[in-house]
Motif scaffolding. Structure first.
Motif, PDB file in Angstrom:
ATOM      1  N   GLY A 148      14.816   0.837  -4.510  1.00 31.17           N
ATOM      2  CA  GLY A 148      15.513   1.034  -3.246  1.00 31.17           C
ATOM      3  C   GLY A 148      14.673   0.616  -2.054  1.00 31.17           C
ATOM      4  O   GLY A 148      14.002  -0.411  -2.064  1.00 31.17           O
ATOM      5  N   ASN A 149      14.704   1.429  -0.993  1.00 24.64           N
ATOM      6  CA  ASN A 149      13.947   1.129   0.227  1.00 24.64           C
ATOM      7  C   ASN A 149      12.719   2.035   0.321  1.00 24.64           C
ATOM      8  O   ASN A 149      12.402   2.567   1.383  1.00 24.64           O
ATOM      9  N   GLY A 150      12.038   2.209  -0.785  1.00 22.45           N
ATOM     10  CA  GLY A 150      10.914   3.130  -0.826  1.00 22.45           C
ATOM     11  C   GLY A 150       9.619   2.577  -0.274  1.00 22.45           C
ATOM     12  O   GLY A 150       8.588   3.245  -0.333  1.00 22.45           O
ATOM     13  N   ILE A 151       9.611   1.357   0.269  1.00 21.13           N
ATOM     14  CA  ILE A 151       8.388   0.751   0.784  1.00 21.13           C
ATOM     15  C   ILE A 151       8.393   0.790   2.308  1.00 21.13           C
ATOM     16  O   ILE A 151       9.328   0.314   2.948  1.00 21.13           O
ATOM     17  N   ASP A 152       7.336   1.335   2.895  1.00 22.72           N
ATOM     18  CA  ASP A 152       7.159   1.291   4.343  1.00 22.72           C
ATOM     19  C   ASP A 152       6.282   0.072   4.635  1.00 22.72           C
ATOM     20  O   ASP A 152       5.051   0.146   4.633  1.00 22.72           O
ATOM     21  N   TYR A 153       6.923  -1.060   4.878  1.00 22.56           N
ATOM     22  CA  TYR A 153       6.193  -2.319   5.043  1.00 22.56           C
ATOM     23  C   TYR A 153       5.251  -2.284   6.246  1.00 22.56           C
ATOM     24  O   TYR A 153       4.125  -2.799   6.183  1.00 22.56           O
ATOM     25  N   ALA A 199       3.416  -7.893   5.172  1.00 25.98           N
ATOM     26  CA  ALA A 199       4.185  -7.127   4.182  1.00 25.98           C
ATOM     27  C   ALA A 199       5.653  -7.477   4.398  1.00 25.98           C
ATOM     28  O   ALA A 199       6.204  -7.219   5.470  1.00 25.98           O
ATOM     29  N   ALA A 200       6.270  -8.096   3.392  1.00 23.03           N
ATOM     30  CA  ALA A 200       7.626  -8.618   3.561  1.00 23.03           C
ATOM     31  C   ALA A 200       8.534  -8.188   2.417  1.00 23.03           C
ATOM     32  O   ALA A 200       8.097  -8.028   1.282  1.00 23.03           O
ATOM     33  N   SER A 201       9.816  -8.037   2.750  1.00 17.78           N
ATOM     34  CA  SER A 201      10.821  -7.737   1.722  1.00 17.78           C
ATOM     35  C   SER A 201      11.532  -9.011   1.268  1.00 17.78           C
ATOM     36  O   SER A 201      12.244  -9.003   0.266  1.00 17.78           O
ATOM     37  N   SER A 202      11.348 -10.099   2.026  1.00 15.41           N
ATOM     38  CA  SER A 202      11.994 -11.370   1.717  1.00 15.41           C
ATOM     39  C   SER A 202      10.965 -12.492   1.860  1.00 15.41           C
ATOM     40  O   SER A 202      10.085 -12.420   2.726  1.00 15.41           O
ATOM     41  N   PRO A 203      11.025 -13.511   1.008  1.00 13.51           N
ATOM     42  CA  PRO A 203      12.027 -13.790  -0.043  1.00 13.51           C
ATOM     43  C   PRO A 203      11.933 -12.869  -1.261  1.00 13.51           C
ATOM     44  O   PRO A 203      12.882 -12.754  -2.020  1.00 13.51           O
ATOM     45  N   VAL A 204      10.784 -12.188  -1.439  1.00 17.19           N
ATOM     46  CA  VAL A 204      10.652 -11.149  -2.461  1.00 17.19           C
ATOM     47  C   VAL A 204       9.756 -10.061  -1.857  1.00 17.19           C
ATOM     48  O   VAL A 204       8.940 -10.336  -0.973  1.00 17.19           O
ATOM     49  N   PRO A 205       9.872  -8.809  -2.297  1.00 13.76           N
ATOM     50  CA  PRO A 205       8.963  -7.773  -1.798  1.00 13.76           C
ATOM     51  C   PRO A 205       7.517  -8.108  -2.170  1.00 13.76           C
ATOM     52  O   PRO A 205       7.198  -8.271  -3.346  1.00 13.76           O
ATOM     53  N   MET A 206       6.665  -8.236  -1.151  1.00 16.41           N
ATOM     54  CA  MET A 206       5.284  -8.654  -1.432  1.00 16.41           C
ATOM     55  C   MET A 206       4.359  -8.273  -0.287  1.00 16.41           C
ATOM     56  O   MET A 206       4.790  -8.048   0.846  1.00 16.41           O
ATOM     57  N   LEU A 207       3.084  -8.205  -0.628  1.00 19.47           N
ATOM     58  CA  LEU A 207       2.018  -8.002   0.348  1.00 19.47           C
ATOM     59  C   LEU A 207       1.103  -9.218   0.250  1.00 19.47           C
ATOM     60  O   LEU A 207       0.559  -9.506  -0.823  1.00 19.47           O
ATOM     61  N   VAL A 208       0.943  -9.910   1.373  1.00 19.92           N
ATOM     62  CA  VAL A 208       0.154 -11.151   1.387  1.00 19.92           C
ATOM     63  C   VAL A 208      -1.002 -10.996   2.373  1.00 19.92           C
ATOM     64  O   VAL A 208      -0.808 -10.549   3.510  1.00 19.92           O
TER      65      VAL A 208
END
Length: 252
Positions: A148-153, A199-208
């Protein structure tokens, strides 16, 4: 003599009539009813067909479900396979647009693919981290897995940036490429390095994390590659990925 035989003959005749009646009644009772048998057989046959039809229905539903799942998986695989082996990426450098050809690379470590520009190398760093490297520039990619939306980016990016420097500053994500707009973006400085945390949810959830020399930032080409990240089904199990990394470290 006539008087003597007459009662005897009468008795014999009565006995014969009684026996005949008993046999007829017995035969009538024992004789089966053809019409009833036909009705019972018809009802039994119809009942059997009904039961068979009911039994067959779940199987039909299962087959339809399996068929739909197979079609969905085939469509997903087709989309993954549809990415061309090369793509032209564009980015801004010194106020000018630069266009370069990038090659499709796949990470079996985390299960994603992206286009990598010439001079950059993609390698697995650890089970949940891959890196893009060129000279003194490094881009660390970590896919995020949360329901779900469990990530606080925003919080995640801020904490990572402040681990580099307490003076980390949040940037305007409107300046990021289209697929990354809306991401949480912080910049921090450490000695001769500039570190960007996204920290992004798009194009995929990721931390760069993008780490480049201050005098030669490679942010634009790094962002051009990052925005092409797409998930695949090629991720290795954690144990296998760890074994692979241990083998690489041993060989090095």
């Amino acid at each position: 003599m006539k008087l003597t035989w007459k009662p005897l003959i009468t008795a014999i005749t009565v006995i014969a009539l009684v026996s005949g009646c008993g046999t007829k009644e017995t035969n009538e009772v024992k004789q089966p009813n053809p019409s009833n048998n036909g009705t019972n057989q018809t009802e039994t046959t119809q009942s059997n067909h009904t039961e068979q039809s009911k039994t067959a229905q779940p199987s039909s539903k299962n087959e339809n479900s399996t068929s739909k799942n197979g079609a969905a998986n085939a469509k997903e695989n087709k989309q993954q396979e549809a990415r061309p082996s090369e793509m032209q990426l564009s980015y801004m450098a010194d106020g000018k647009e630069v266009k370069e050809t990038a090659s499709l690379k796949t990470s079996d470590n985390q299960g994603f693919s992206l286009y990598v520009l010439k001079g950059w190398e993609l390698d697995a760093e650890e089970p949940h981290s891959d890196v893009l490297m060129q000279n003194n520039s490094l881009v660390r990619i970590r896919l995020l897995h949360a329901e779900g939306n469990g990530i606080d980016y925003a919080k995640l990016a801020e904490e990572q940036a402040q681990a580099v420097s307490s003076d980390a500053v949040r940037q305007d994500s409107a300046n990021l490429p289209e697929p990354l707009k809306g991401a949480a973006w912080y910049t921090a400085h450490s000695e001769n390095m500039t570190v960007h945390v996204i920290a992004a949810s798009s194009p995929v959830p990721m931390l760069v994390t993008i780490q480049t020399p201050k005098d030669k930032e490679e942010l634009a080409p790094a962002l051009a590659m990052i925005e092409t990240i797409r998930k695949t089904d090629s991720a290795k199990p954690d144990g296998e990925a760890a074994d692979s990394n241990e083998s690489t470290s041993s060989s090095n």
